[in-house]
Enzyme design. Structure first.
Site, PDB file in Angstrom:
ATOM      1  CB  SER A 147      -0.981  -0.004   1.172  1.00  0.00           C
ATOM      2  OG  SER A 147      -0.309   0.136   2.409  1.00  0.00           O
ATOM      3  CG  ASN A 148       3.623   2.758   2.964  1.00  0.00           C
ATOM      4  OD1 ASN A 148       3.366   3.945   3.140  1.00  0.00           O
ATOM      5  ND2 ASN A 148       3.528   1.858   3.933  1.00  0.00           N
TER       6      ASN A 148
ATOM      7  NE  ARG B  79      15.329 -11.669   4.404  1.00  0.00           N
ATOM      8  CZ  ARG B  79      15.309 -12.734   5.206  1.00  0.00           C
ATOM      9  NH1 ARG B  79      14.182 -13.081   5.819  1.00  0.00           N
ATOM     10  NH2 ARG B  79      16.393 -13.448   5.416  1.00  0.00           N
TER      11      ARG B  79
ATOM     12  CG  LEU C 294      18.495  -4.171   3.239  1.00  0.00           C
ATOM     13  CD1 LEU C 294      18.041  -2.883   2.574  1.00  0.00           C
ATOM     14  CD2 LEU C 294      18.764  -5.257   2.200  1.00  0.00           C
TER      15      LEU C 294
ATOM     16  CG  ASN D 217      12.722   1.872   6.262  1.00  0.00           C
ATOM     17  OD1 ASN D 217      11.943   1.195   5.592  1.00  0.00           O
ATOM     18  ND2 ASN D 217      12.870   1.685   7.558  1.00  0.00           N
TER      19      ASN D 217
ATOM     20  CG  HIS E 237      10.258   2.211  11.883  1.00  0.00           C
ATOM     21  ND1 HIS E 237      10.465   0.851  11.788  1.00  0.00           N
ATOM     22  CD2 HIS E 237      10.026   2.481  13.189  1.00  0.00           C
ATOM     23  CE1 HIS E 237      10.377   0.327  13.015  1.00  0.00           C
ATOM     24  NE2 HIS E 237      10.112   1.294  13.871  1.00  0.00           N
TER      25      HIS E 237
ATOM     26  CG  ASP F 224      13.865   0.387  12.007  1.00  0.00           C
ATOM     27  OD1 ASP F 224      13.777   0.401  10.769  1.00  0.00           O
ATOM     28  OD2 ASP F 224      13.387  -0.515  12.710  1.00  0.00           O
TER      29      ASP F 224
ATOM     30  CD  GLU G 197       3.173   3.188   7.714  1.00  0.00           C
ATOM     31  OE1 GLU G 197       3.658   2.575   6.750  1.00  0.00           O
ATOM     32  OE2 GLU G 197       2.834   2.619   8.768  1.00  0.00           O
TER      33      GLU G 197
HETATM   34  C1  GRF Z   1       3.988  -0.491   6.820  1.00  0.00           C
HETATM   35  O1  GRF Z   1       3.375  -0.279   8.055  1.00  0.00           O
HETATM   36  C2  GRF Z   1       5.444  -0.155   6.952  1.00  0.00           C
HETATM   37  O2  GRF Z   1       5.693   0.958   7.741  1.00  0.00           O
HETATM   38  C3  GRF Z   1       5.929  -1.402   7.620  1.00  0.00           C
HETATM   39  O3  GRF Z   1       5.278  -2.444   6.919  1.00  0.00           O
HETATM   40  C4  GRF Z   1       4.031  -1.969   6.460  1.00  0.00           C
HETATM   41  C5  GRF Z   1       3.966  -2.206   4.994  1.00  0.00           C
HETATM   42  O4  GRF Z   1       2.671  -2.054   4.487  1.00  0.00           O
HETATM   43  N1  GRF Z   1       7.348  -1.483   7.679  1.00  0.00           N
HETATM   44  P1  GRF Z   1       2.446  -2.020   2.900  1.00  0.00           P
HETATM   45  O5  GRF Z   1       3.070  -3.267   2.295  1.00  0.00           O
HETATM   46  O6  GRF Z   1       3.067  -0.761   2.374  1.00  0.00           O
HETATM   47  O7  GRF Z   1       0.951  -2.029   2.738  1.00  0.00           O
END
Ligand code: GRF
Length: 197
Positions: free
Chosen positions: A14-15, A92, A94, A108, A110, A146, A175
């Site tokens: 979704s991001n 994963r 890195l 990234n 978080h 992170d 996000e």
């Molecule tokens: C998000 O909450 C991101 O911050 C976390 O994993 C989730 C990924 O969601 N690390 P998506 O695959 O972007 O829907």
């Protein structure tokens, strides 16, 4: 010059969708690759549906050899010639040799207000601590997990009846606002932290 952006994911993406759908019109960047370490990741189909090239480097093919996995990841990424890499739910860890290759060019997201709650289970930990505010952070990726310079944060109120799932869903919406906003700023050359209330 159009900035080329590769997006790495492991799940639903979704991001990735929020990022990809923001890179239209006069946006200075375009997606050049969506890459997963999981063959079945829903994000791959969603990228293909948008006409974005996809690839998979399955970490299970490397029998625990993280260096070999990262070498394959790097080779596939380098072939797409990205200017910037966005980790978007890439699950994963890195290692420094890989990160060094893309230092300053990898972002990234978080799901916590870093430096609070690095690692996993961020929402459950925020609720257990009695926090009234949670949120998410976009940061540059450095060798520490992170960590790295914060490029943006969005805050989300924790409701009294929240559990980890309801809080996660609300933070995820934040996000989707934060990451495209930060990407645009970075693509335009601005790395000052963005704060979304
Ligand atoms: C998000 O909450 C991101 O911050 C976390 O994993 C989730 C990924 O969601 N690390 P998506 O695959 O972007 O829907």
């Amino acid at each position: 010059m159009t900035l080329r952006v590769a997006i790495l994911l492991s799940g639903g993406g979704s991001n990735m969708v929020a990022l990809a759908d923001s890179m239209t019109g006069d946006h200075p960047a375009r997606p050049c690759l969506v890459l997963s370490n999981k063959p079945g990741a829903g994000g791959l189909d969603r990228a293909s549906a948008r006409g974005i090239p996809t690839a998979c480097v399955d970490h299970r093919d490397f029998a625990g050899d993280r260096g070999a996995f990262e070498a394959a990841l790097h080779e596939r990424l380098a072939a797409a010639q990205p200017d910037l890499i966005c980790l978007a739910g890439f699950m994963r860890i890195l290692t420094p040799p890989f990160i060094d290759l893309w230092q300053g060019r990898m972002l990234n997201i978080h799901p916590s207000l870093l430096p609070k709650y690095r690692g996993l289970d961020t929402h459950a930990r925020a609720i257990a601590a009695g926090d009234t505010v949670a949120g998410c952070t976009v940061h540059e990726v450095t060798a520490e997990l992170d960590d790295g310079p914060v490029l943006g944060q969005a805050r989300v109120a924790v409701q009294p009846d929240d559990d980890a799932a309801t809080l996660a869903a609300r933070v995820l919406q934040a996000e989707h606002r934060l990451y495209p906003a930060v990407l645009r700023r970075v693509a335009e050359g601005c790395r000052d932290p963005l704060h979304i209330p």
